[in-house]
Motif scaffolding. Structure first.
Motif, PDB file in Angstrom:
ATOM      1  N   VAL A  86     -54.771 -46.270  26.828  1.00 47.69           N
ATOM      2  CA  VAL A  86     -53.733 -47.381  27.269  1.00 47.69           C
ATOM      3  C   VAL A  86     -52.693 -47.072  27.261  1.00 47.69           C
ATOM      4  O   VAL A  86     -51.997 -46.387  26.165  1.00 47.69           O
ATOM      5  CB  VAL A  86     -53.811 -48.443  26.316  1.00 47.69           C
ATOM      6  N   GLY A  87     -51.990 -46.933  28.425  1.00 45.23           N
ATOM      7  CA  GLY A  87     -50.481 -46.344  28.600  1.00 45.23           C
ATOM      8  C   GLY A  87     -49.726 -47.643  28.653  1.00 45.23           C
ATOM      9  O   GLY A  87     -49.959 -48.640  28.249  1.00 45.23           O
ATOM     10  N   GLU A  88     -48.387 -47.145  28.927  1.00 46.52           N
ATOM     11  CA  GLU A  88     -47.244 -48.309  29.090  1.00 46.52           C
ATOM     12  C   GLU A  88     -47.304 -49.115  30.496  1.00 46.52           C
ATOM     13  O   GLU A  88     -47.637 -50.205  30.481  1.00 46.52           O
ATOM     14  CB  GLU A  88     -45.755 -47.658  28.711  1.00 46.52           C
ATOM     15  N   GLY A  89     -47.107 -48.395  31.332  1.00 42.40           N
ATOM     16  CA  GLY A  89     -46.991 -49.119  32.524  1.00 42.40           C
ATOM     17  C   GLY A  89     -47.012 -48.021  33.881  1.00 42.40           C
ATOM     18  O   GLY A  89     -46.557 -46.873  33.732  1.00 42.40           O
ATOM     19  N   PRO A  90     -47.114 -48.048  34.938  1.00 42.17           N
ATOM     20  CA  PRO A  90     -47.019 -47.286  35.958  1.00 42.17           C
ATOM     21  C   PRO A  90     -45.737 -46.923  36.324  1.00 42.17           C
ATOM     22  O   PRO A  90     -44.613 -47.419  36.157  1.00 42.17           O
ATOM     23  CB  PRO A  90     -47.656 -48.308  37.402  1.00 42.17           C
ATOM     24  N   GLY A  91     -45.570 -45.746  37.034  1.00 44.75           N
ATOM     25  CA  GLY A  91     -44.387 -45.213  37.279  1.00 44.75           C
ATOM     26  C   GLY A  91     -44.423 -44.983  38.740  1.00 44.75           C
ATOM     27  O   GLY A  91     -45.212 -45.787  39.542  1.00 44.75           O
ATOM     28  N   GLN A  92     -43.545 -44.193  39.430  1.00 43.73           N
ATOM     29  CA  GLN A  92     -43.436 -44.140  40.772  1.00 43.73           C
ATOM     30  C   GLN A  92     -44.611 -43.915  41.567  1.00 43.73           C
ATOM     31  O   GLN A  92     -45.248 -44.373  42.548  1.00 43.73           O
ATOM     32  CB  GLN A  92     -42.158 -43.379  41.146  1.00 43.73           C
ATOM     33  N   THR A  93     -45.001 -42.533  41.213  1.00 48.50           N
ATOM     34  CA  THR A  93     -46.421 -42.145  41.767  1.00 48.50           C
ATOM     35  C   THR A  93     -47.593 -42.819  41.478  1.00 48.50           C
ATOM     36  O   THR A  93     -48.288 -43.348  42.543  1.00 48.50           O
ATOM     37  CB  THR A  93     -46.764 -40.690  41.096  1.00 48.50           C
ATOM     38  N   GLU A  94     -47.688 -43.677  40.478  1.00 45.29           N
ATOM     39  CA  GLU A  94     -48.621 -44.541  40.155  1.00 45.29           C
ATOM     40  C   GLU A  94     -48.683 -45.874  40.964  1.00 45.29           C
ATOM     41  O   GLU A  94     -49.490 -46.163  41.733  1.00 45.29           O
ATOM     42  CB  GLU A  94     -48.633 -44.956  38.749  1.00 45.29           C
ATOM     43  N   ASP A  95     -47.443 -46.108  41.390  1.00 48.25           N
ATOM     44  CA  ASP A  95     -47.023 -47.446  42.220  1.00 48.25           C
ATOM     45  C   ASP A  95     -47.493 -47.205  43.487  1.00 48.25           C
ATOM     46  O   ASP A  95     -47.850 -48.086  44.372  1.00 48.25           O
ATOM     47  CB  ASP A  95     -45.625 -47.676  41.930  1.00 48.25           C
ATOM     48  N   ARG A  99     -52.813 -45.643  41.335  1.00 53.39           N
ATOM     49  CA  ARG A  99     -53.767 -45.115  40.300  1.00 53.39           C
ATOM     50  C   ARG A  99     -52.868 -44.638  38.965  1.00 53.39           C
ATOM     51  O   ARG A  99     -51.740 -44.273  39.190  1.00 53.39           O
ATOM     52  CB  ARG A  99     -54.426 -43.561  40.729  1.00 53.39           C
ATOM     53  N   PRO A 100     -53.488 -45.041  37.944  1.00 56.77           N
ATOM     54  CA  PRO A 100     -52.837 -44.704  36.766  1.00 56.77           C
ATOM     55  C   PRO A 100     -52.620 -43.202  36.307  1.00 56.77           C
ATOM     56  O   PRO A 100     -53.516 -42.531  36.569  1.00 56.77           O
ATOM     57  CB  PRO A 100     -53.691 -45.503  35.271  1.00 56.77           C
ATOM     58  N   PHE A 101     -51.482 -42.682  35.667  1.00 51.89           N
ATOM     59  CA  PHE A 101     -51.372 -41.705  35.233  1.00 51.89           C
ATOM     60  C   PHE A 101     -51.685 -40.381  36.175  1.00 51.89           C
ATOM     61  O   PHE A 101     -52.423 -39.605  36.022  1.00 51.89           O
ATOM     62  CB  PHE A 101     -52.084 -41.287  33.757  1.00 51.89           C
ATOM     63  N   VAL A 102     -50.820 -40.441  37.372  1.00 48.51           N
ATOM     64  CA  VAL A 102     -50.988 -39.567  38.139  1.00 48.51           C
ATOM     65  C   VAL A 102     -49.857 -38.653  38.495  1.00 48.51           C
ATOM     66  O   VAL A 102     -49.759 -37.778  39.112  1.00 48.51           O
ATOM     67  CB  VAL A 102     -51.662 -40.106  39.539  1.00 48.51           C
ATOM     68  N   ARG A 104     -46.496 -36.469  36.479  1.00 48.27           N
ATOM     69  CA  ARG A 104     -46.399 -35.329  35.210  1.00 48.27           C
ATOM     70  C   ARG A 104     -47.032 -35.857  34.179  1.00 48.27           C
ATOM     71  O   ARG A 104     -47.942 -35.045  33.648  1.00 48.27           O
ATOM     72  CB  ARG A 104     -45.001 -34.913  35.166  1.00 48.27           C
ATOM     73  N   SER A 105     -47.068 -37.177  33.547  1.00 48.06           N
ATOM     74  CA  SER A 105     -47.653 -37.643  32.454  1.00 48.06           C
ATOM     75  C   SER A 105     -49.017 -37.412  32.728  1.00 48.06           C
ATOM     76  O   SER A 105     -49.777 -37.090  31.506  1.00 48.06           O
ATOM     77  CB  SER A 105     -47.189 -38.837  31.815  1.00 48.06           C
ATOM     78  N   GLY A 106     -49.400 -37.891  33.633  1.00 49.62           N
ATOM     79  CA  GLY A 106     -51.003 -37.685  33.896  1.00 49.62           C
ATOM     80  C   GLY A 106     -51.584 -36.332  34.060  1.00 49.62           C
ATOM     81  O   GLY A 106     -52.595 -36.317  33.547  1.00 49.62           O
ATOM     82  N   CYS A 127     -55.993 -47.086  31.681  1.00 50.45           N
ATOM     83  CA  CYS A 127     -55.084 -48.390  32.275  1.00 50.45           C
ATOM     84  C   CYS A 127     -53.917 -48.735  31.426  1.00 50.45           C
ATOM     85  O   CYS A 127     -53.722 -47.731  30.739  1.00 50.45           O
ATOM     86  CB  CYS A 127     -56.082 -49.519  32.105  1.00 50.45           C
ATOM     87  N   ASN A 128     -53.205 -49.522  31.613  1.00 50.07           N
ATOM     88  CA  ASN A 128     -51.696 -49.745  31.200  1.00 50.07           C
ATOM     89  C   ASN A 128     -51.310 -51.181  30.396  1.00 50.07           C
ATOM     90  O   ASN A 128     -52.307 -51.975  30.923  1.00 50.07           O
ATOM     91  CB  ASN A 128     -50.888 -49.401  32.096  1.00 50.07           C
ATOM     92  N   ILE A 129     -50.402 -51.267  29.702  1.00 48.67           N
ATOM     93  CA  ILE A 129     -50.033 -52.414  29.071  1.00 48.67           C
ATOM     94  C   ILE A 129     -49.772 -53.409  30.430  1.00 48.67           C
ATOM     95  O   ILE A 129     -50.130 -54.531  30.502  1.00 48.67           O
ATOM     96  CB  ILE A 129     -48.966 -52.467  28.217  1.00 48.67           C
ATOM     97  N   PHE A 201     -49.216 -40.138  20.439  1.00 51.18           N
ATOM     98  CA  PHE A 201     -48.011 -39.852  21.413  1.00 51.18           C
ATOM     99  C   PHE A 201     -48.203 -39.959  22.771  1.00 51.18           C
ATOM    100  O   PHE A 201     -49.469 -39.707  23.402  1.00 51.18           O
ATOM    101  CB  PHE A 201     -47.538 -38.347  21.282  1.00 51.18           C
ATOM    102  N   HIS A 202     -47.224 -40.598  23.706  1.00 52.24           N
ATOM    103  CA  HIS A 202     -47.115 -40.708  24.769  1.00 52.24           C
ATOM    104  C   HIS A 202     -47.104 -39.402  25.486  1.00 52.24           C
ATOM    105  O   HIS A 202     -46.200 -38.643  25.048  1.00 52.24           O
ATOM    106  CB  HIS A 202     -46.322 -41.622  25.385  1.00 52.24           C
ATOM    107  N   PRO A 203     -47.805 -38.897  26.550  1.00 52.34           N
ATOM    108  CA  PRO A 203     -47.804 -37.704  27.364  1.00 52.34           C
ATOM    109  C   PRO A 203     -46.320 -37.390  27.585  1.00 52.34           C
ATOM    110  O   PRO A 203     -45.705 -36.193  27.551  1.00 52.34           O
ATOM    111  CB  PRO A 203     -48.615 -37.784  28.460  1.00 52.34           C
TER     112      PRO A 203
HETATM  113  N1  URA Z   1     -48.379 -43.761  34.159  1.00 50.48           N
HETATM  114  C1  URA Z   1     -49.267 -44.412  33.703  1.00 50.48           C
HETATM  115  O1  URA Z   1     -49.766 -44.991  34.485  1.00 50.48           O
HETATM  116  N2  URA Z   1     -48.769 -45.097  32.487  1.00 50.48           N
HETATM  117  C2  URA Z   1     -47.881 -44.521  31.550  1.00 50.48           C
HETATM  118  O2  URA Z   1     -47.413 -45.081  30.655  1.00 50.48           O
HETATM  119  C3  URA Z   1     -47.075 -43.558  32.234  1.00 50.48           C
HETATM  120  C4  URA Z   1     -47.462 -42.972  33.324  1.00 50.48           C
END
Ligand code: URA
Length: 241
Positions: A86-95, A99-102, A104-106, A127-129, A201-203
């Motif tokens: 479980v991550g925090e929330g989508p970033g730009q690439t995810e939006d 797709r989640p975590f795609v 740099r963190s992904g 998935c994410n919060i 830790f969060h990536p």
């Molecule tokens: N991408 C995600 O989907 N979740 C995060 O928390 C960070 C990047």
């Protein structure tokens, strides 16, 4: 392979994780099923498939994040995985991709998993919060996280993982209500119901702290992911997961 070399596996190289997902068709969308008021909870047991939830999330207006969404990012991986991340929330690439975590963190998350022979396709569900991107990648507000929580609880019910990895403080606070810093609680197993939660830790934090010295965040992540692998192997040996 030495532990140091294994930590090197966390170094970033492109993984080509960029395939675009098209928005799911809203054909199964029944607006009565998702209360638009964030104060009205999403009923437990309402979803029978992740696809149906995806359709709903792409129509959801339970909080303001829905207004700027390209795609809701519901989750991906094995729908019967023993491990949920479980991550925090989508970033730009995810939006952009749905797709989640795609980003740099992904890429780093994939490498962390790969270091102990886990893949997002087979071994985990990610998935994410919050399912929609907060502007400028800010932390989700409490009302946003609360509005989305019912979706996450439904995902946990449907996937039914034995282990849940909480990446960073937003996941820790919103899923377990633990307000302590991640540095204090990371690496500890927290048993609730029939699930084992581990804060890690969060990536993105590891990307900002690249040192691999003993005791560094990356080094600690290496300890934590090995503990996760060991626990999974134990559970597999002793139960039917
Ligand atoms: N991408 C995600 O989907 N979740 C995060 O928390 C960070 C990047």
């Amino acid at each position: 392979m030495s532990a140091e070399n294994q930590i090197d596996l966390f170094n970033l190289e492109p993984t080509g994780n960029t395939a675009a997902a098209s928005p799911p068709p809203p054909s199964n969308f029944d607006p009565d099923l998702i209360p638009t008021s964030a104060t009205v909870p999403i009923p437990t047991g309402i979803y029978t498939s992740m696809e149906a939830m995806k359709g709903h999330c792409n129509q959801c207006q339970r909080c303001d994040l829905g207004q700027n969404r390209t795609h809701a990012v519901v989750g991906e991986g094995n729908l019967q995985a023993a491990i949920m991340v479980v991550g925090e929330g989508p970033g730009q690439t995810e939006d952009e991709t749905g797709r989640p975590f795609v980003g740099r963190s992904g890429e780093l998350l994939d490498k962390i998993l790969a270091a102990v022979n886990l893949t997002r396709e087979q071994d985990v569900f990610i998935c994410n919060i919050v399912k929609c991107r907060p502007p400028q990648n800010r932390e989700p507000t409490q009302p946003e996280a609360d509005a989305c929580k019912g979706y996450l609880l439904e995902q946990i019910r449907m996937v039914n993982p034995r282990i849940i990895l909480l990446t960073g403080k937003t996941a820790l606070r919103n899923l377990l209500g633990i307000k302590e810093g991640i540095t204090k609680v990371r690496g500890q197993w927290i048993e609730q119901g029939d699930r084992l939660y581990m804060p890690i830790f969060h990536p993105a934090y590891l990307l900002r702290n690249p040192s691999k010295a003993v005791g560094s965040p990356k080094w600690l992540m290496w300890q934590d992911i090995q503990a996760v692998r060991t626990k999974l192997d134990e559970l597999r040996a002793n139960t039917s997961i």
